[in-house]
Scaffold this active site. Structure first.
Site, PDB file in Angstrom:
ATOM      1  N   ASP A  21       0.839  -1.204   0.000  1.00  0.00           N
ATOM      2  CA  ASP A  21       0.000   0.000   0.000  1.00  0.00           C
ATOM      3  C   ASP A  21       0.873   1.254   0.000  1.00  0.00           C
ATOM      4  O   ASP A  21       2.001   1.238   0.484  1.00  0.00           O
ATOM      5  CB  ASP A  21      -0.903  -0.039   1.247  1.00  0.00           C
ATOM      6  N   HIS A  38       2.880   3.760  -8.823  1.00  0.00           N
ATOM      7  CA  HIS A  38       2.781   2.331  -9.133  1.00  0.00           C
ATOM      8  C   HIS A  38       4.034   1.837  -9.870  1.00  0.00           C
ATOM      9  O   HIS A  38       4.514   0.735  -9.621  1.00  0.00           O
ATOM     10  CB  HIS A  38       1.533   2.042  -9.972  1.00  0.00           C
ATOM     11  N   LEU A 132      11.546 -20.175  -5.206  1.00  0.00           N
ATOM     12  CA  LEU A 132      10.485 -19.351  -4.624  1.00  0.00           C
ATOM     13  C   LEU A 132       9.161 -19.473  -5.388  1.00  0.00           C
ATOM     14  O   LEU A 132       9.139 -19.391  -6.610  1.00  0.00           O
ATOM     15  CB  LEU A 132      10.928 -17.879  -4.646  1.00  0.00           C
TER      16      LEU A 132
HETATM   17  C1  FPP Z   1      -1.525   0.299  -3.412  1.00  0.00           C
HETATM   18  O1  FPP Z   1      -1.236   1.653  -3.460  1.00  0.00           O
HETATM   19  C2  FPP Z   1      -1.157  -0.357  -4.665  1.00  0.00           C
HETATM   20  C3  FPP Z   1      -1.999  -0.957  -5.538  1.00  0.00           C
HETATM   21  C4  FPP Z   1      -3.458  -1.047  -5.331  1.00  0.00           C
HETATM   22  C5  FPP Z   1      -1.517  -1.537  -6.799  1.00  0.00           C
HETATM   23  C6  FPP Z   1      -0.237  -2.295  -6.687  1.00  0.00           C
HETATM   24  C7  FPP Z   1       0.241  -2.562  -8.020  1.00  0.00           C
HETATM   25  C8  FPP Z   1       1.525  -2.592  -8.404  1.00  0.00           C
HETATM   26  C9  FPP Z   1       2.661  -2.418  -7.483  1.00  0.00           C
HETATM   27  C10 FPP Z   1       1.825  -2.776  -9.854  1.00  0.00           C
HETATM   28  C11 FPP Z   1       1.472  -4.094 -10.490  1.00  0.00           C
HETATM   29  C12 FPP Z   1       1.983  -5.289  -9.801  1.00  0.00           C
HETATM   30  C13 FPP Z   1       2.923  -6.164 -10.202  1.00  0.00           C
HETATM   31  C14 FPP Z   1       3.108  -7.402  -9.428  1.00  0.00           C
HETATM   32  C15 FPP Z   1       3.812  -5.958 -11.337  1.00  0.00           C
HETATM   33  P1  FPP Z   1      -2.421   2.702  -3.454  1.00  0.00           P
HETATM   34  O2  FPP Z   1      -2.633   3.152  -4.846  1.00  0.00           O
HETATM   35  O3  FPP Z   1      -3.605   2.119  -2.773  1.00  0.00           O
HETATM   36  O4  FPP Z   1      -1.767   3.838  -2.598  1.00  0.00           O
HETATM   37  P2  FPP Z   1      -2.523   4.937  -1.712  1.00  0.00           P
HETATM   38  O5  FPP Z   1      -3.275   4.166  -0.652  1.00  0.00           O
HETATM   39  O6  FPP Z   1      -1.397   5.739  -1.160  1.00  0.00           O
HETATM   40  O7  FPP Z   1      -3.401   5.702  -2.640  1.00  0.00           O
END
Ligand code: FPP
Length: 235
Positions: A21, A38, A132
């Site tokens: 997060d 991201h 893994l």
């Molecule tokens: C949380 O941050 C993150 C997500 C919901 C998306 C995670 C996705 C990636 C890291 C990219 C794709 C994954 C892979 C495995 C290549 P948020 O956007 O909820 O952050 P915030 O709470 O600060 O808004």
């Protein structure tokens, strides 16, 4: 003594699950678009996979996209999907070279045909890898998973299921339950992640935002985990 040296290699968690997060907040702090958060989150994914491999962790489960995440702005959803596609294309060789077994938990039938093809290809090409297990949660929701498991049991005609029967009907079938659940960026909630599987899991929450969660932060979580006394309900 460095944090890495403080890790007791005989008491490592077998399975680490992570709620990644804080990508959005990381970007906001820098006045950048959320997708840049991201993009930097993916860099952390690559590093943490590498560190988990180095430590011989058996399973790493990452929450990349929840069933609720479709409600985000269209651009953000498609941006995350593009990152996922790029990740799969650029990392597949690397996974094979390093014996990483790529798997997905969640209902991928709702993802685009192109992404489904990439995912299935990565799963198929790495299915016999002995290192893994990298489990990515995509269009994943734990309640949906438990409901699916119940329906599977009904379909199989199992009228009086055991806990093992239910575990065997989940996406995580055959994998050990997580020993350690890490959540970045400070929120104190589980967000519909692995509800059945985390019954006895140690939870570690850090304020560090996911793009900043690098080597020392990962080691810190493991050192903290190793300080806990796990009793599994006993005294
Ligand atoms: C949380 O941050 C993150 C997500 C919901 C998306 C995670 C996705 C990636 C890291 C990219 C794709 C994954 C892979 C495995 C290549 P948020 O956007 O909820 O952050 P915030 O709470 O600060 O808004």
């Amino acid at each position: 003594m460095s944090l890495r040296e403080k890790i007791d290699l005989t008491k490592l968690p077998k399975h680490i699950a992570i709620i990644m997060d804080g990508n959005g907040r990381w970007a906001k702090k820098r006045l950048l678009p959320r997708i840049i958060g991201h993009t930097n989150g993916v860099k952390t994914v690559k590093r943490i996979v590498e560190l988990a491999r180095e430590l011989n962790i058996q399973v790493l489960t990452l929450y990349a996209f929840s069933t609720e995440n479709w409600q985000r702005p269209k651009d953000e959803v498609s941006g995350i999907m593009t990152l996922l596609k790029t990740y799969l294309k650029s990392e597949l060789e690397n996974m094979i070279e390093n014996q990483v077994s790529f798997r997905v938990i969640g209902d991928i039938s709702k993802m685009s045909a192109e992404i489904q093809t990439e995912l299935k290809n990565a799963i198929e090409k790495t299915k016999d890898m002995k290192g893994l297990v990298l489990n990515i949660a995509l269009n994943y929701g734990s309640r949906q998973e438990i409901l699916m498991a119940c329906k599977n049991l009904i379909d199989k005609g199992i009228k009086n299921p055991t806990e093992q029967d239910l575990s065997d009907s989940l996406y995580t079938k055959g994998l050990p339950d997580p020993d350690l659940l890490i959540r970045t960026s400070g929120e104190m909630r589980i967000s519909n992640f692995l509800l059945w599987q985390i019954a006895y899991t140690e939870i570690y929450i850090t304020d560090v935002l996911w793009p900043d969660f690098k080597d020392e932060e990962f080691y810190k979580a493991i050192v903290e985990f190793q300080k806990r006394e796990r009793r599994f309900g006993k005294i």
